[in-house]
Design a protein around this motif. Structure first.
Motif, PDB file in Angstrom:
ATOM      1  N   GLY A  22       0.788  -1.237   0.000  1.00 31.62           N
ATOM      2  CA  GLY A  22       0.000   0.000   0.000  1.00 31.62           C
ATOM      3  C   GLY A  22       0.815   1.279   0.000  1.00 31.62           C
ATOM      4  N   ASN A  23       2.114   1.164   0.221  1.00 30.73           N
ATOM      5  CA  ASN A  23       2.951   2.366   0.230  1.00 30.73           C
ATOM      6  C   ASN A  23       3.999   2.336  -0.881  1.00 30.73           C
ATOM      7  N   TRP A  90      -8.400   8.992   2.516  1.00 34.55           N
ATOM      8  CA  TRP A  90      -7.235   9.881   2.556  1.00 34.55           C
ATOM      9  C   TRP A  90      -6.082   9.306   1.729  1.00 34.55           C
ATOM     10  N   HIS A  91      -5.921   8.012   1.805  1.00 35.26           N
ATOM     11  CA  HIS A  91      -4.864   7.347   1.035  1.00 35.26           C
ATOM     12  C   HIS A  91      -5.078   7.559  -0.465  1.00 35.26           C
ATOM     13  N   LEU A  92      -6.326   7.426  -0.915  1.00 31.56           N
ATOM     14  CA  LEU A  92      -6.646   7.596  -2.336  1.00 31.56           C
ATOM     15  C   LEU A  92      -6.386   9.030  -2.795  1.00 31.56           C
ATOM     16  N   HIS A 142      -1.197   5.092   5.902  1.00 29.05           N
ATOM     17  CA  HIS A 142      -0.740   3.706   5.798  1.00 29.05           C
ATOM     18  C   HIS A 142      -0.093   3.245   7.103  1.00 29.05           C
ATOM     19  N   LEU A 143       0.682   4.115   7.730  1.00 28.83           N
ATOM     20  CA  LEU A 143       1.283   3.773   9.023  1.00 28.83           C
ATOM     21  C   LEU A 143       0.215   3.632  10.107  1.00 28.83           C
ATOM     22  N   CYS A 391      -5.095   8.043  18.408  1.00 30.34           N
ATOM     23  CA  CYS A 391      -4.151   9.102  18.035  1.00 30.34           C
ATOM     24  C   CYS A 391      -2.995   8.548  17.209  1.00 30.34           C
ATOM     25  N   GLY A 392      -3.217   7.407  16.548  1.00 28.85           N
ATOM     26  CA  GLY A 392      -2.141   6.776  15.794  1.00 28.85           C
ATOM     27  C   GLY A 392      -1.581   7.654  14.689  1.00 28.85           C
ATOM     28  N   ALA A 393      -2.450   8.276  13.905  1.00 27.74           N
ATOM     29  CA  ALA A 393      -1.986   9.121  12.805  1.00 27.74           C
ATOM     30  C   ALA A 393      -1.211  10.328  13.334  1.00 27.74           C
ATOM     31  N   PHE A 394      -1.630  10.856  14.496  1.00 25.91           N
ATOM     32  CA  PHE A 394      -0.931  12.006  15.073  1.00 25.91           C
ATOM     33  C   PHE A 394       0.505  11.641  15.441  1.00 25.91           C
TER      34      PHE A 394
END
Length: 490
Positions: A22-23, A90-92, A142-143, A391-394
């Motif tokens: 995916g990345n 968001w990935h798209l 993705h992370l 809060c993973g993306a943060f």
């Protein structure tokens, strides 16, 4: 408790494969960006060293600012578009931005090839900003998906390893194509890069984007995003709670109050600086410092590093379990330091064949070290987040923000004082020799010291609060009644 977690958290092979690629679009484009951007803008577009450095800095600043925006906004997004999932939406968006901007970064200025320097600068800066925003959208999301797809540590390490493995697969593809194109190109100067090589870089760009696009299609079709409701996440927290403890809900302010957050961020930044500075200046080191090798080695050298890194990534899960993450990380930085020492002394070798062997051996060590430290730094961040995926993306966003700013400033300063012109000189040779050894070597030693300082730290293990007996009874009742109540929530 184990059964409840394992049923939902053990991913299928299909999901692991879809996630791992995916990345790829980001990986292959960012590898080309850092490996050849200074070389392309200086030797093909004929911008000054300072201008090339500031363009890279603009990209890093745009990346950093976009990272914070995307990290905060993505965590607060409720639903995605067209039932696609909030993370994958968001990935798209990121994929689309990368696809429409990246081909312009490695092409001559359309309609302004003979214009003034500032016109070219603005032209490339616009596409760089679009590219970096798109890159951030895909990368941070993705992370952040790792901790939402599974709460099992072994599964998270595996996902990180597969993700890094595909990073190296992407790089292997890129540098294999670069070596082929460089080897097949007919030019009077076989030891340098000139404006006549512009079509070569454009072809390489389309190969990279095409490969990445195929992987993105597979990712979006093959992976189902985890769509836990708020009540389901609370129930999961209850499952991992003991009879008198409950997992705390974290906010971005809570993470900023943890000492471990800054320690992990420092190690993350060190790993990225070691990688990016080496990757960015290795082609210039080969052309201007060694100067006796065929220019095909600006593709062959990083290819060897990627192959060794790819093989290393497959063993990371077993090595981590046997040696522990801290010792594994230190070994990775140690191998990187050995590689820096070899880069320092390669220039003193007289035989051309011995130089080639020494360079390839050095790149193999650097590849093993980069793979090891990259996986360990991401896994450290994943452990820091733990079960607090809200809060993973943060967390990933802030760490990416810091590494982008650090790398951008370092490279801009290096280019600001760069004495090199279009032709190689002894001063130029010594300058790149210092850059590719002293900067990565210094950050490697700082990272080792930080790892030693947090050797016995239990990341994310102190986020439990004591609850009263009355609350315990209510929690137990909630567990019993959950399956009966959950349909009514819908």
């Amino acid at each position: 408790m184990e059964e409840s977690i394992s049923k939902t958290d053990v991913l299928s092979k299909r999901s692991k494969f879809a996630y791992s690629i995916g990345n790829v679009l980001n990986d292959i484009t960012t590898s080309m960006w850092f490996s050849y951007i200074l070389l392309f803008y200086n030797r093909v577009v004929t911008l000054t060293n300072v201008s090339a450095g500031y363009l890279l800095l603009i990209g890093q600043i745009a990346d950093a600012l976009s990272t914070i925006f995307v990290a905060l906004t993505c965590d607060r997004t409720r639903t995605g578009l067209f039932h696609h999932g909030k993370r994958k939406t968001w990935h798209l968006i990121g994929v689309i931005c990368v696809l429409i901007s990246f081909p312009f970064l490695f092409n001559l200025c359309i309609g302004c090839q003979h214009s003034k320097l500032w016109v070219k600068f603005i032209y490339y800066a616009v596409f760089i900003i679009i590219y970096q925003f798109g890159w951030v959208c895909s990368h941070v999301v993705h992370l952040a998906m790792i901790n939402e797809l599974t709460h099992i540590e072994g599964e998270r390490v595996a996902l990180n390893s597969y993700r890094i493995a595909w990073t190296f697969v992407s790089n292997v593809f890129l540098f294999t194509m670069a070596s082929i194109l460089l080897g097949l190109s007919a030019t009077s100067d076989q030891s340098s890069i000139t404006p006549a090589d512009a079509p070569l870089f454009l072809k390489l760009t389309f190969f990279a984007v095409g490969f990445g696009l195929i992987c993105m299609i597979i990712f979006h079709i093959g992976l189902k995003e985890s769509n836990q409701t708020t009540e389901e996440r609370e129930y999961h927290s209850k499952l991992i709670s003991t009879s008198n403890r409950k997992l705390k809900q974290m906010t971005w302010k809570s993470f900023l109050c943890e000492k471990e957050f800054y320690q992990c961020a420092f190690i993350w930044v060190c790993a990225r600086v070691v990688l990016i500075v080496t990757v960015a200046f290795l082609p210039l080191y080969i052309i201007d410092t060694i100067s006796r090798l065929d220019r095909i080695f600006i593709g062959v050298a990083p290819l060897c590093a990627c192959l060794s890194g790819l093989l290393t990534s497959f063993s990371m899960r077993a090595v981590n379990e046997r040696l522990g993450r801290n010792l594994t990380n230190i070994i990775g930085y140690g191998l990187a330091l050995v590689g820096m020492i070899l880069l320092w002394f390669i220039i003193d070798i007289k035989s051309k064949v011995e130089i080639e062997i020494a360079l390839i051996s050095t790149c193999i060590l650097l590849g093993i070290g980069a793979s090891t430290t990259g996986i360990c730094s991401i896994t450290l961040a994943s452990d820091l987040i733990g079960l607090n995926t809200e809060c993973g993306a943060f967390v990933y966003g802030v760490m990416s923000f810091l590494d982008k700013i650090a790398n951008g400033i370092i490279i801009a300063i290096v280019q600001q004082f760069n004495p090199c012109k279009l032709s190689s000189t002894q001063t130029c040779a010594s300058y790149y020799r210092c850059i590719v050894t002293l900067i990565p070597g210094g950050f490697s030693m700082l990272a080792i010291l930080m790892i030693l300082s947090m050797w016995k730290t239990n990341l994310g293990g102190n986020r439990y609060e004591i609850i009263q007996e009355e609350q315990c009874e209510m929690e137990m009742k909630t567990k019993v009644d959950y399956n009966e109540r959950s349909p009514l929530v819908d």
